[in-house]
Design a protein around this motif. Sequence first.
Motif, short mmCIF file in Angstrom:
data_model
loop_
_atom_site.label_atom_id
_atom_site.label_comp_id
_atom_site.label_asym_id
_atom_site.label_seq_id
_atom_site.Cartn_x
_atom_site.Cartn_y
_atom_site.Cartn_z
N GLN A 1 0.74 -1.34 0.02
CA GLN A 1 0.10 0.00 -0.02
C GLN A 1 0.86 1.20 0.01
O GLN A 1 0.44 2.44 -0.67
N ARG A 2 1.92 1.26 0.55
CA ARG A 2 2.85 2.49 0.57
C ARG A 2 3.35 2.77 -0.52
O ARG A 2 3.63 3.89 -0.91
N MET B 1 10.90 12.69 -2.38
CA MET B 1 11.61 11.85 -1.37
C MET B 1 11.43 12.74 0.08
O MET B 1 11.30 11.84 0.73
N THR B 2 11.46 13.77 0.23
CA THR B 2 11.51 14.34 1.30
C THR B 2 10.09 14.63 1.95
O THR B 2 9.65 14.26 2.89
N LEU B 3 9.11 14.66 1.05
CA LEU B 3 7.56 14.69 1.40
C LEU B 3 7.17 13.42 1.89
O LEU B 3 6.06 13.02 2.76
N ALA B 4 7.62 12.51 1.17
CA ALA B 4 7.18 10.96 1.29
C ALA B 4 8.09 10.47 2.48
O ALA B 4 7.90 9.17 2.86
N ASP B 5 8.98 11.06 3.10
CA ASP B 5 9.86 10.49 3.93
C ASP B 5 10.60 9.14 3.49
O ASP B 5 10.62 8.20 4.33
N ARG C 1 15.00 5.78 -5.17
CA ARG C 1 14.59 4.46 -5.63
C ARG C 1 12.98 4.49 -5.21
O ARG C 1 12.15 3.68 -6.02
N GLU C 2 12.85 4.86 -4.14
CA GLU C 2 11.55 4.73 -3.57
C GLU C 2 10.40 5.59 -4.12
O GLU C 2 9.15 5.36 -4.12
N VAL C 3 10.86 6.76 -5.02
CA VAL C 3 9.85 7.53 -5.61
C VAL C 3 10.00 7.72 -6.80
O VAL C 3 9.21 8.37 -7.64
N ILE C 4 10.90 7.00 -7.64
CA ILE C 4 10.84 7.05 -9.02
C ILE C 4 10.11 5.49 -9.30
O ILE C 4 10.74 4.71 -8.81
#
Length: 356
Positions: A29-30, A334-338, A343-346
């Motif tokens: 879900q994340r 990246m900062t807004l999503a902590d 790799r977590e946001v691309i």
Amino acid sequence: LRPLPEKWHGLTDVEARSRQRHLDLIANQRAREVAVLRSRVVTTIRSVLDERGFLEVETPVLQPIYGGAAARPFTTHHHSLDQILYLRISDELYLKRLVIGGLDRVYEIGRVFRNEGISRKHNPEFSMLECYQAYADYGDMMDLARLLVQEIAGRALGDTSIVYQGHRIELSGSWPRISMRDAIRDAIDIDVLAADGHEALRAALRAKGLDPGDAPTWSVLVDDLFSNYVEPTLIQPTFITDYPRDLSPLAKGSARDPRLVERFELFLGGFEIANAFSELNDPEDQRGRFEDQRRAAAKGDAEAHPMDEDFLNAMEYGMPPTGGLGMGIDRLTMTLADAPNLREVILFPHLRTERR
């Protein structure tokens, strides 16, 4: 034909999640929440700029001369024209042509490509906003950058207070503006402008018991000091201003000190997310800066800016005073999503080819 990841534990291996984003989205879900957040970041940027009279445009990705940043390009070949082309490292010089042509407020959100190392903060292709406003300067761009980040946080997250890697960050209100000189002096008690010259600064560092390293020039050494001793401490949103001239061949010189330019970078969470100038609009000064870069390239600087006669020709018709801003969409998300890593946001980050 293939079983999905086990329901309760999902897909947890970081590399597997990046290589098989389809499974990551199914199982976690994340991952879906971050994908939605990134989309809302881009949507908000467009909305804020459109509301302020900016025009969204498109510029070439394949360019005969790369430019607009200090980076090594990717090179390709057009077979029909038998021409070497480069994947853009920035869209700056094309957007400035549009300002010269009378489009006073323009922006582009697109992919840029830099042939550099990969880290938690770097990917060889990434998304960037670049916008330019005629009759503005880097002070106006600071106001715009703050507005964009605050509006993005408010609209996409519903809150201007965020947590990044254990740090509570407050995005509302005004943000400090600190010169690079003062930031370094506060960190290591050395005035880089008083230590005028490469050898003088190296001697000042040795006197403090600090290793000056092998930076080839005063400007690069100043930048290294900032990167090592200041940048990681800039967790709260902070504008760092007034950079060395030689690091910024496209920025207008400072009226206060000829060694500096009217440039800022915005730092958040310990790394840079935006870069902006009062744009250099004197074609003779710009030619001299390009000549300096050509000499640096001859000495082995692989990231030196190439000479661009077509851009100089456009400037000679008259470029108004202009403020320009570049903002990294991936790093901001990246900062807004902590998220600890790009790799977590691309959705599809670049990875080394998997051996089979």
